[in-house]
Design an enzyme around this catalytic site. Structure first.
Site, PDB file in Angstrom:
ATOM      1  N   ASP A 166       0.692  -1.093  -0.701  1.00  0.00           N
ATOM      2  CA  ASP A 166       0.099   0.231   0.102  1.00  0.00           C
ATOM      3  C   ASP A 166       0.679   1.565  -0.121  1.00  0.00           C
ATOM      4  OD1 ASP A 166      -2.309   1.772   0.396  1.00  0.00           O
ATOM      5  OD2 ASP A 166      -2.342   1.371   2.204  1.00  0.00           O
ATOM      6  N   TYR A 185      -5.165   4.816   0.495  1.00  0.00           N
ATOM      7  CA  TYR A 185      -6.391   3.490  -0.088  1.00  0.00           C
ATOM      8  C   TYR A 185      -5.950   2.731  -1.179  1.00  0.00           C
ATOM      9  CZ  TYR A 185      -8.794   7.001   2.623  1.00  0.00           C
ATOM     10  OH  TYR A 185      -8.914   8.641   3.768  1.00  0.00           O
ATOM     11  N   HIS A 186      -3.828   2.802  -1.321  1.00  0.00           N
ATOM     12  CA  HIS A 186      -3.645   1.763  -2.440  1.00  0.00           C
ATOM     13  C   HIS A 186      -3.323   0.021  -1.981  1.00  0.00           C
ATOM     14  CE1 HIS A 186      -2.708   6.066  -4.094  1.00  0.00           C
ATOM     15  NE2 HIS A 186      -3.872   5.583  -4.231  1.00  0.00           N
ATOM     16  N   PRO A 187      -4.543  -0.247  -1.647  1.00  0.00           N
ATOM     17  CA  PRO A 187      -3.471  -2.054  -0.731  1.00  0.00           C
ATOM     18  C   PRO A 187      -3.533  -2.438  -2.861  1.00  0.00           C
ATOM     19  CG  PRO A 187      -6.678  -1.408  -1.033  1.00  0.00           C
ATOM     20  CD  PRO A 187      -5.536  -0.150  -1.312  1.00  0.00           C
TER      21      PRO A 187
END
Length: 572
Positions: free
Chosen positions: A313, A487-489
């Site tokens: 992330d 918010y970048h898993p």
């Protein structure tokens, strides 16, 4: 809407006097998110195949989703957000980090910040070195172009006839120009196109907005495709498992309207449930680390140690400065101003309502010896939290700043054998010494940027972290308390060479060791890209749609890309 293509007509039968109906489609796509919507369109556009899309969320017809400036609202609504949380993160003082994921047609592309960043060309060169053959920059650029309908027109790097609309903001707020001028005064290059041949530097950000409206993959791909008789889309459908006959994925079980349903896939099952949902469903279906599956009482169909591992992330924090002149977006927060903004957008689809307000930003290297940018800036002419949970209380501006390629790795693991129970999510944020070095650089380089003469007229006090935060220890304490996910898993079903024990899918997206099952979403990235993830996720789906259909890939591009000549000896 029922498929009825002549040669691929689905069948519907009652199975063994059971309570559920068994249907057949050529393709069953699990998830109508950033990737699933693209696949639904591309796999059915020639009319030769039928497809069913199963999505647990519902309609995306809300004004809060469609109006760009309202971006923080759907993210905080349980109706549209899965509402995941991480396990306590030990290097962040035991904080549980919110992990929003879209639960709606369009998935996270319907609740995200609409910043369109492809990633750095060298990210994809790195992918090939990590075992993802066929994913070099030259090989992925044609798919970025195929996806894109750029308002400013096409070029060697950009597409102008695709389905996903992108545009620039107006930069009407004067602080955007000030920010870009300050970056040049600090010695950083200006890039005419951060998604073109040169990502390094500062410039305008593209946003997935077309004609003043959010260009989610639901709007761009799925909704037009739903007019076709060979595509069916079922919302509010909860997939419970992938069904196997031996090691062949034969179909999917799901719940809808209080009943159990089964659907068979004649050609393939395609899992596009995202970086949290995809590893969870693989494991619930018997594909994953054997010990974990047995602990949950799940029979092992295919042992794959990499399922749910390698989770990555982006972390960031907000560097906030008070503004001495009343020119920020704080003026637009009064109830009357919001009413006028909303009415104007409803009537004309323009004005402040038509922007995500992240209209400028940049990418830099944190120190000499780093070949390409490892820090990203988003500039916002207001001081407020991204998710809207804390409203601005005065005029201010901020930069969102964070590292792009942390070496910290986490995991997604089952909490129970029930699909209703969210999996355990552990990012292991800030577990590497380099993470702390980069966050300190974020603080000091941003402070230097805001100290440039361009900001002299506007710069008030430093609201966050605060001028008193100077030493490494003070910066570390601030980061530990205030950093947030971007918010970048991603990367939890890693793509790589089939003989690599860490790989979950091969470079064609096929799950290793089973037949007729692929994963197509951000979970298959071998490593995280430099910037926001919506654009590369859409590219993944565009490229793998050709692979699924057995088509040859688009011809590679020979477009060059920028690399700083002095990267070994200078930071800028």
């Amino acid at each position: 809407m029922s498929p009825c293509a002549t040669s691929t007509r689905p069948t519907s039968t009652k199975a063994n006097r059971s309570e559920y109906t068994v249907e057949e489609f050529d393709y069953v796509i699990i998830g109508a998110g950033s990737a699933g919507c693209v696949l639904a369109d591309r796999l059915t556009e020639d009319g030769q195949h039928t497809a069913l899309v199963l999505e647990y969320g519902g309609s995306d017809r809300s004004i809060f989703i469609q109006m760009p400036t309202a971006l923080s609202i759907p993210m905080n609504m349980p109706r549209y957000n899965w509402g995941y949380q991480s396990e306590p993160e030990p290097h962040l003082g035991g904080r549980r980090m919110v992990t929003p994921r879209g639960k709606v047609l369009g998935g996270s592309s319907s609740i995200n910040g609409m910043v369109y960043v492809r990633g750095n060309p060298m990210d994809f060169e790195r992918w090939t070195s990590e075992g993802a053959a066929g994913w070099s920059y030259g090989e992925v650029l044609p798919y970025f172009k195929r996806a894109e309908h750029r308002a400013e027109g096409g070029s060697e790097y950009r597409g102008d006839s695709g389905k996903l609309q992108t545009s620039y903001g107006t930069l009407r707020n004067p602080l955007h120009a000030v920010f870009l001028q300050a970056a040049q005064q600090a010695g950083y290059p200006r890039s005419d196109d951060l998604n073109g041949g040169q990502q390094e530097g500062f410039g305008r950000f593209d946003m997935t907005v077309g004609n003043g409206r959010r260009s989610s993959t639901a709007n761009a791909y799925l909704r037009p495709a739903m007019r076709r008789p060979n595509l069916a889309v079922r919302a509010n459908a909860l997939v419970t498992r992938i069904e196997f006959e031996g090691r062949l994925a034969s179909g999917v079980r799901y719940r809808l309207g209080g009943r159990e349903h089964s659907v068979r896939a004649r050609r393939e099952v395609i899992l596009s449930a995202g970086s949290i949902g995809s590893p969870q469903l693989l494991k619930l279906s018997g594909v994953g680390p054997p010990e974990e599956l047995r602990e949950q009482g799940i029979g092992v169909v295919q042992p794959l140690m990499g399922v749910g591992e390698n989770l990555q992330d982006h972390l960031e924090f907000y560097f906030q400065v008070a503004c001495k002149e009343p020119i920020t977006l704080y003026s637009a927060l009064s109830p009357l101003s919001r009413l006028f903004i909303g009415m104007r957008w409803l009537l004309r689809h323009d004005g402040l309502g038509a922007s995500n307000h992240f209209e400028s930003g940049g990418f830099i290297r944190s120190r000499a010896g780093i070949r390409y940018p490892n820090l990203q800036y988003h500039f916002l002419p207001m001081a407020v939290t991204y998710d809207g949970s804390t409203l601005a209380k005065e005029h201010g501006f901020q930069a969102h700043i964070g590292p792009m390629r942390s070496q910290s790795r986490g995991w997604v693991r089952l909490r129970s054998p029930r699909i209703e129970d969210h999996p355990r999510i552990f990012f292991n944020y800030m577990s590497q010494p380099e993470d702390w070095e980069e966050m300190r650089a974020c603080t000091r380089l941003t402070r230097e940027l805001f100290a440039q003469p361009a900001f002299d007229r506007y710069r008030g006090r430093e609201m966050q972290p605060g001028a008193q935060v100077q030493t490494d220890e003070q910066i570390d304490a601030f980061v530990r308390q205030k950093c947030e996910t971007a918010y970048h898993p991603s990367c939890s079903c890693r793509m790589g060479a089939p003989d690599d024990p860490r790989s979950v899918v091969d470079p064609q997206g096929r799950v290793i060791g089973v037949e007729r099952l692929r994963v197509v979403d951000a979970s298959i990235m071998p490593s995280i890209t430099t910037g926001n993830l919506n654009a590369p996720t859409i590219m993944l789906a565009e490229k793998l749609a050709d692979a699924i259909l057995g088509r040859p890939p688009l011809a590679p591009s020979a477009a060059p890309y920028y690399a700083a000549e002095n990267w070994q000896s200078q930071q800028r």
